[in-house]
Design an enzyme around this catalytic site. Structure first.
Site: not given
Length: 324
Positions: A173-174
């Site tokens: 993430h991410f």
């Protein structure tokens, strides 16, 4: 008994503070001789400086009274204890460990020692809890505990969490762009609410809350205004809106520095108290009667009990196998 001369006392004080910055000894001597409390700031700063590493001293030299001893200076509990012992010897005062726990900033230390030196009662402070105390009380555990310090003041609680970048979920993430999830920020606010309930500081709580009974029920009016990344320190704050068993409602917000990051108009938790145990013991005659009844019941209902046991062995759910 031979009394120490003034020169001997001064030599002892000079030896005690020999590794402190220039001016510390002179300030301590003025305090000893004239009880000049205006010298306490110089003494405190000198004693703290003596126990710091060079890079920490640079931070201290640019600090103000809001400088936090642990978070900003990176001081550990052992260093803090050494500072306290030296201050006690220098000012000839006794520092209570319970009161010491709530001294978070340099300003707190100065105000506390000034009151002690005057023989006054130290100022009342909001209660502060560090990660060890938080972890011992919370039902959450690493890697899903997002509180590092908590301060409770009346119906408000404030907490901190620094995003380290090592959080397991940041790997995805991410990809190559770690962003702290907004849902986890709201989770952190919820955990702060949980800690508030478990400490039982509110007069609306009539008994001790059982941590195994606290569950999130709803969250309304949530807005996120800023992306948070590794290195950011989240400053969390919640305030009680109302508590009426079995529900507790809070308002919450998160800031990073002066920037408002996210807020929730209402965070609602369900909770329950520990059950009250009846301490009254049954009388021996009643217990004996109960045992006799139990034996009689076991004998008379042996047949039916056996049938019930056989029924229990029959599977309640049968796996469905489709026909070819």
């Amino acid at each position: 008994m031979e009394t120490k001369s003034q020169d001997s006392i001064q030599d002892d004080l000079k030896d005690l503070l020999k590794r402190c910055p220039a001016g510390t000894y002179e300030a301590a001597l003025a305090f000893r001789q004239d009880k000049d409390v205006s010298q306490i700031e110089t003494i405190v700063m000198g004693v703290i400086d003596r126990h710091l590493e060079p890079e920490q001293r640079e931070i201290l030299s640019n600090s103000d009274d809001d400088m936090r001893m642990y978070e900003d200076l990176g001081m550990d509990s052992l260093t803090m204890l050494e500072i306290v012992m030296l201050v006690e010897q220098t000012l000839q005062v006794s520092i209570d460990n319970e009161e010491l726990r709530d001294l978070r900033t340099i300003g707190d230390v100065k105000a506390y020692l000034s009151a002690k030196a005057r023989g006054e009662k130290p100022p009342t402070r909001s209660k502060t809890y560090r990660i060890e105390e938080i972890a011992s009380l919370m039902p959450h555990r690493e890697p899903f505990l997002f509180l590092e310090s908590v301060k409770i003041d009346g119906d408000e609680a404030a907490g901190t969490y620094r995003i380290s970048g090592n959080e397991y979920f940041l790997e995805g993430h991410f990809k190559e762009n770690p962003v702290f999830p907004a849902s986890i920020m709201i989770e952190a606010l919820g955990q702060l609410c949980v800690f508030f309930l478990l400490k039982g500081e509110s007069s609306s709580l009539t008994s001790k809350v059982d941590p195994s009974t606290i569950f999130f029920t709803s969250c309304d009016g949530v807005k996120c205004r800023r992306i948070c990344k590794p290195g950011d320190e989240l400053s969390l704050k919640v305030r009680v809106s109302r508590i009426r068993h079995p529900l507790a409602c809070f308002k919450g917000e998160i800031t990073v520095g002066d920037e408002r990051t996210s807020h929730a108009e209402e965070i609602k938790l369900a909770f329950d108290y520990y059950p009250v145990i009846d301490a009254q013991e049954s009388s021996p005659s009643v217990e004996a009667g109960n045992h006799e009844d139990a034996r009689h019941s076991s004998t008379s209902s042996n047949g039916s009990s056996q049938k019930e046991a056989e029924a229990e062995t029959t599977p309640r759910f049968v796996k469905y196998v489709p026909e070819n």
